[in-house]
Write an enzyme that holds these catalytic residues in place. Structure first.
Site, PDB file in Angstrom:
ATOM      1  CG  ASN A   9       2.878   0.317 -11.403  1.00  0.00           C
ATOM      2  OD1 ASN A   9       3.736  -0.062 -12.397  1.00  0.00           O
ATOM      3  ND2 ASN A   9       1.957   0.936 -11.420  1.00  0.00           N
ATOM      4  CE  LYS A  11       2.191   4.833 -12.024  1.00  0.00           C
ATOM      5  NZ  LYS A  11       1.040   5.575 -11.503  1.00  0.00           N
ATOM      6  CG  HIS A  94      -2.591   0.300 -12.038  1.00  0.00           C
ATOM      7  ND1 HIS A  94      -2.925   1.554 -12.272  1.00  0.00           N
ATOM      8  CD2 HIS A  94      -1.631   0.566 -10.710  1.00  0.00           C
ATOM      9  CE1 HIS A  94      -2.228   2.595 -11.663  1.00  0.00           C
ATOM     10  NE2 HIS A  94      -1.468   1.869 -10.788  1.00  0.00           N
ATOM     11  CD  GLU A  96      -1.740   4.504 -14.152  1.00  0.00           C
ATOM     12  OE1 GLU A  96      -0.907   3.972 -14.404  1.00  0.00           O
ATOM     13  OE2 GLU A  96      -1.406   5.532 -13.271  1.00  0.00           O
ATOM     14  CD  GLU A 165      -2.075   1.386  -6.624  1.00  0.00           C
ATOM     15  OE1 GLU A 165      -1.059   1.545  -6.191  1.00  0.00           O
ATOM     16  OE2 GLU A 165      -2.498   1.508  -7.804  1.00  0.00           O
ATOM     17  N   GLY A 171      -0.331   9.170  -8.400  1.00  0.00           N
ATOM     18  CA  GLY A 171       0.319  10.234  -9.386  1.00  0.00           C
ATOM     19  C   GLY A 171      -0.161  11.522  -9.136  1.00  0.00           C
ATOM     20  CB  SER A 209       1.107  10.324  -3.731  1.00  0.00           C
ATOM     21  OG  SER A 209       0.707  10.682  -4.840  1.00  0.00           O
TER      22      SER A 209
HETATM   23  C1  PEP Z   1       0.649   3.306  -8.819  1.00  0.00           C
HETATM   24  O1  PEP Z   1       0.672   3.569  -9.906  1.00  0.00           O
HETATM   25  O2  PEP Z   1       0.330   2.169  -8.306  1.00  0.00           O
HETATM   26  C2  PEP Z   1       0.935   4.421  -7.724  1.00  0.00           C
HETATM   27  C3  PEP Z   1       0.450   4.132  -6.646  1.00  0.00           C
HETATM   28  O3  PEP Z   1       1.350   5.639  -8.320  1.00  0.00           O
HETATM   29  P1  PEP Z   1       2.032   6.974  -7.671  1.00  0.00           P
HETATM   30  O4  PEP Z   1       2.875   6.333  -6.110  1.00  0.00           O
HETATM   31  O5  PEP Z   1       2.892   7.610  -8.303  1.00  0.00           O
HETATM   32  O6  PEP Z   1       0.894   7.649  -6.843  1.00  0.00           O
END
Ligand code: PEP
Length: 247
Positions: A9, A11, A94, A96, A165, A171, A209
């Site tokens: 992803n 972003k 997601h 976000e 998630e 992040g 992460s």
């Molecule tokens: C994501 O944005 O779906 C995500 C898992 O980000 P990160 O791996 O940076 O935590």
């Protein structure tokens, strides 16, 4: 055994030059992958990515999709538009989008439905915040989020990809331990089993992460069928290491 799936992803990152370098490095470094690999790039770059990914070794994904098919919805992108650019997957719900764009469980369920109707595979994200985890509400929250999608999509639910998630791990550099992640994946699997006889073929990805150092342990868990990778998907060497941990 189910094929694992690793999805990047990106972003709101990228540029024509940076995308070209990253995609070429991924294609060169990947060889014959035994797992599915996809990158969800920002919408303006689908045309570029479609050309660069023409070999089919890496699938193209979107980061969102409209719940509507066509019409006066300024700024929205329909699933039919995704299709025209060879997009196979769309991330839906997601955290976000839920947090910054007010997407409710009901909207996420409708977006899932609109993607499925157009032949796009939705990657449906669920996950609890830190406050919800600390209040002992993880199970309640993820079950509620998934229930809305199951309720709206009926037997088509077996066509989704699900991503757990935990919001507190996205992040932040904090990762759920393999055991914490497996525990939630197992309860999501059980919820899917109650909804469809095909639950075992639904890929449930972990995201939060995931990186080159922790991917193998997470991916070794019984109900973790792949990863949704943010930050580490922007560096070819890191993303390739996660892909190879999934083989
Ligand atoms: C994501 O944005 O779906 C995500 C898992 O980000 P990160 O791996 O940076 O935590």
């Amino acid at each position: 055994m189910k094929k694992k799936l690793i999805v990047g992803n990106w972003k709101m990152n990228g540029s024509l030059a940076a995308n070209q370098a990253l995609l070429q490095a991924l294609l060169a470094g990947m060889g014959q992958s035994a797992c599915g690999v996809a990158v969800c790039v920002p919408a303006p770059y689908w045309a570029q990515a479609q050309v660069l990914l023409a070999s089919g070794a890496i699938d193209l994904g979107a980061q969102d999709v409209s719940q509507h098919a066509v019409g006066a919805f300024t700024g929205e992108v329909s699933p039919a538009m995704l299709k025209e650019f060879g997009v196979r997957y769309a991330i839906v719900g997601h955290s976000e989008r839920r947090q910054y764009h007010g997407e409710t469980d009901a909207v996420v369920a409708l977006k899932t439905q609109s993607a499925l109707a157009a032949g796009i595979t939705p990657i449906v994200c669920v996950g609890e915040t830190l406050a919800e985890r600390e209040a002992g509400k993880t199970e309640e929250v993820v079950k509620r989020q998934l229930a809305a999608v199951v309720h709206t999509n009926g037997h088509c639910i077996s066509e989704i990809v699900l991503a757990y998630e935990p919001v507190w791990a996205i992040g932040t550099g904090l990762t759920a331990t393999p055991e914490q992640a497996q525990q939630v994946h197992a309860l999501l699997r059980a919820q899917l089993q109650a909804a469809t006889s095909h639950a075992d073929r639904i890929q449930i990805l972990y995201g939060g992460s995931m990186n080159a150092g922790n991917a193998a342990q997470l991916l070794a868990q019984t109900d973790i069928d792949g990863g949704l990778v943010g930050g580490a998907s922007l560096k070819a060497v890191d993303f390739l290491a996660i892909v190879s941990a999934a083989q």
